[in-house]
Write an enzyme that holds these catalytic residues in place. Structure first.
Site, short mmCIF file in Angstrom:
data_model
loop_
_atom_site.label_atom_id
_atom_site.label_comp_id
_atom_site.label_asym_id
_atom_site.label_seq_id
_atom_site.Cartn_x
_atom_site.Cartn_y
_atom_site.Cartn_z
NE ARG A 257 -10.82 -1.41 3.86
CZ ARG A 257 -11.41 -1.59 5.05
NH1 ARG A 257 -12.55 -2.27 5.12
NH2 ARG A 257 -10.87 -1.12 6.13
CG ASP B 172 -5.64 7.67 4.93
OD1 ASP B 172 -6.57 8.31 4.38
OD2 ASP B 172 -5.82 6.62 5.60
CG ASP C 268 -10.01 7.18 6.91
OD1 ASP C 268 -8.93 7.17 6.29
OD2 ASP C 268 -10.11 7.32 8.14
CD GLU D 107 -6.69 5.15 2.65
OE1 GLU D 107 -7.69 5.21 3.37
OE2 GLU D 107 -5.56 4.89 3.08
CE LYS E 38 -6.76 8.33 8.42
NZ LYS E 38 -7.41 7.20 9.10
CE LYS F 296 -3.24 2.55 3.04
NZ LYS F 296 -4.11 2.51 4.25
CG ASP G 110 -1.93 5.05 5.11
OD1 ASP G 110 -1.75 3.99 5.74
OD2 ASP G 110 -3.04 5.38 4.63
N1 BES Z 1 -4.35 4.29 7.03
C1 BES Z 1 -5.46 3.96 7.82
C2 BES Z 1 -5.16 2.91 8.89
C3 BES Z 1 -4.19 3.30 9.96
C4 BES Z 1 -4.65 3.74 11.19
C5 BES Z 1 -2.83 3.19 9.77
C6 BES Z 1 -3.76 4.08 12.17
C7 BES Z 1 -1.92 3.52 10.77
C8 BES Z 1 -2.40 3.97 11.95
C9 BES Z 1 -6.58 3.40 6.96
O1 BES Z 1 -6.64 3.88 5.66
C10 BES Z 1 -7.87 3.80 7.61
O2 BES Z 1 -8.12 4.97 7.69
N2 BES Z 1 -8.64 2.81 8.07
C11 BES Z 1 -9.86 3.06 8.72
C12 BES Z 1 -10.88 2.09 8.16
C13 BES Z 1 -12.28 2.38 8.57
C14 BES Z 1 -12.76 3.65 7.92
C15 BES Z 1 -13.13 1.23 8.16
C16 BES Z 1 -9.66 2.84 10.21
O3 BES Z 1 -8.92 1.94 10.58
O4 BES Z 1 -10.21 3.61 10.99
ZN ZN Z 2 -4.81 4.56 4.89
ZN ZN Z 3 -7.76 5.71 5.54
#
Ligand code: BES
Ligand code: ZN
Ligand code: ZN
Length: 501
Positions: A354, A273, A350, A352, A280, A268, A291
């Site tokens: 996947r 992000d 968010d 993104e 966020k 990834k 990220d």
């Molecule tokens: N990049 C984030 C995940 C992340 C969180 C990485 C903390 C490192 C530290 C990912 O893209 C994300 O935002 N995931 C969301 C998914 C949710 C919206 C289903 C999450 O984990 O909150």
């Molecule tokens: Zn992310």
């Molecule tokens: Zn995200």
């Protein structure tokens, strides 16, 4: 830092410091530590008797030699219980010792080969661990500071072994350790770099440079190529940013005659992000410059592999884009079509990572890769589940995850398998498309993995969620604050093991 291997009497080296070791519970040190103790008139044994030095894992005792022997100082590091000694202990104590000596202003140091005597570890592996531990433990990221820190550099570490017969093995370990540690540093640098210095174009430029300097073929797909191919999931993420997305393809061909084996590593590469329209909160958002740690680990792994030259084929795929909100950004509820033809409802912009990986895994299948490992800072949920001490693994292939876990154990980059029960799939069902990109709060890391499984289909596949392990806010062993470079060393070990078997 220069790392050398020599055969001489460590007590006769005119040097700033020598590093020796002690197992817990030992009263009279033997081996190389014993020789130094003897030259010091039993100073180490005395400190043990007084209870000041115990050999506890990670303990450091500094002895000023005041002219009794040639080295100005002796640093005794504790290795803990002899029966529990691992390569990771050697890496860690070396990292701690080197930072300690740097703080003292030492420029030249020598070390005995921890673990290779009573510890029962092979000289080659011990030397590799010492090399990795010193380079990674001394790592700093100072590119954007106009003034250097006060501390100088530890310029040379001499690995000293009395037994001349072990020197060739030690040298092999050092050279392998250097290749691997340098690759990890590339990954750390990329992750630590702020997002304004690490755009998708910057990642593509680094990949090109690494490919050019090594035996790697590269192809970079531009936005128009992705449009032609139908990478709607990746393009949807990228459309909110002014930075053009890139899709990077790297090939290391170490086993040219063997088309049937081609291991894909897919990382990834979200260079920032923000969450997109599903923005966020600002607290901690800066961390999202990291990220792209999965993508960085893919480039770094290929760099190391192309220098170690195992007989195996490896393809690296890095879908990279920036996730920002703007007038052109994708919106919650939008439907996009991935490269494999499946439609996705983007319920949350968010989620993104996947989406990028959906197209990358589909691309890997189109290439006919024999196996795929994806590496992604994918979910906050994996941090809740596992904390920061291990990477979460998800798979459709038990053998492959077992081999990865073994590599994780050996390299100290621990990997822990999570469940993939069918029932979780239900949460990703959409009312308007084939699948939706979020499955609710419960089991968030697992539903994310189930989403990816729709795109890796029946290719043997492991998904590594490194959201808890890619960065650390604590100095520990050979890790320093910021990027860890995880799981480059585990991936390199895994790929080397595939070449052998
Ligand atoms: N990049 C984030 C995940 C992340 C969180 C990485 C903390 C490192 C530290 C990912 O893209 C994300 O935002 N995931 C969301 C998914 C949710 C919206 C289903 C999450 O984990 O909150
Ligand atoms: Zn992310
Ligand atoms: Zn995200």
């Amino acid at each position: 830092m220069k790392i050398t291997v020599t055969s001489e009497d460590i007590a006769k080296l005119p040097i700033d410091a020598v590093i020796v070791n002690l197992f817990e519970g030992v009263k009279r040190p033997g081996g190389a530590t014993g020789a130094v103790d003897k030259a010091l008139g039993g100073a180490i044994a005395k400190l043990i008797a007084q209870g000041e030095t115990t050999g506890k894992n990670g303990e450091t005792t500094l002895i000023h030699t005041l002219g009794r022997i040639k080295p100005r100082r002796v640093l005794v590091v504790g290795l803990g219980n002899q029966k529990e000694l691992t390569l990771d202990t050697i890496r860690s104590v070396t990292g701690v010792a080197c930072r300690y000596l740097r703080k003292l202003g030492a420029k030249r140091a020598a070390t005995i080969v921890h673990g290779a005597g009573a510890g029962g570890i092979s000289p080659e592996e011990a030397a590799q661990a010492i090399t990795e531990g010193s380079i990674l433990g001394l790592y700093t990221f100072q590119r954007h500071m106009t003034k250097n820190r006060d501390e100088g550099e530890l310029e040379e570490l001499q690995i000293v072994e009395m037994d001349k017969g072990k020197i060739p093995a030690l040298k092999r370990g050092v050279s392998r350790g250097k290749i691997i540690a340098d690759a990890v540093i590339l990954a750390r640098d990329m992750v630590n770099e702020p997002a304004n210095f690490m755009t998708p174009s910057d990642i593509a430029d680094i990949a090109k440079k690494v490919a050019k300097e090594n035996d790697i073929d590269i192809e970079v797909l531009e936005k128009r190529d992705m449009e032609k191919l139908g990478m709607g999931a990746l393009l949807g993420v990228a459309q909110g940013s002014d930075q053009p997305p890139k899709f990077i393809i790297l090939h290391y061909r170490g086993d040219k005659g063997n088309d049937a084996q081609n291991i894909g590593i897919v990382g990834k590469g979200v260079t920032f992000d923000s969450g997109g329209i599903s923005l966020k909160p600002s607290d901690g958002m800066a961390e999202m410059k990291g990220d792209m740690a999965g993508g960085a680990s893919v480039i770094a792994t290929l760099k190391a592999i192309s220098q170690l030259k195992p007989k195996v084929n490896v393809t690296g795929l890095i879908p990279t884009a920036e996730n920002l909100p703007s007038g052109s950004a994708q919106k919650p509820g939008d439907v996009v079509k991935a490269l494999n033809g499946k439609t996705i409802e983007v319920d949350n912009t968010d989620a993104e990572g996947r989406l990028l990986l959906a197209d990358a895994l589909s691309y890997g299948r189109k290439l006919g890769l024999s196996a795929m490992i994806d590496i992604a800072t994918l979910t906050g949920a994996i941090r809740v589940a596992l904390g920061t001490h291990c990477t979460g693994a998800f798979t459709n292939n038990q053998k492959m995850v077992g081999q990865l876990e073994k590599s994780g154990e050996k390299t100290g980059e621990r990997i822990w398998q999570m469940p993939m029960f069918e029932e979780y799939k239900e949460q990703n069902k959409s009312d308007v498309a084939d699948i939706k990109n979020v499955g609710g709060r419960l089991g968030g890391a697992i539903t994310a993995a189930q989403f990816l499984a729709e795109f890796s289909e029946d290719t043997p596949w492991v998904h590594l969620d490194i959201a808890g392990t890619s960065m650390t806010n604590k100095e520990k062993g050979y890790l320093v604050k910021g990027a860890t470079g995880t799981p480059v060393r585990a991936l390199v070990d895994f790929i080397l093991s595939q070449a052998q078997s």
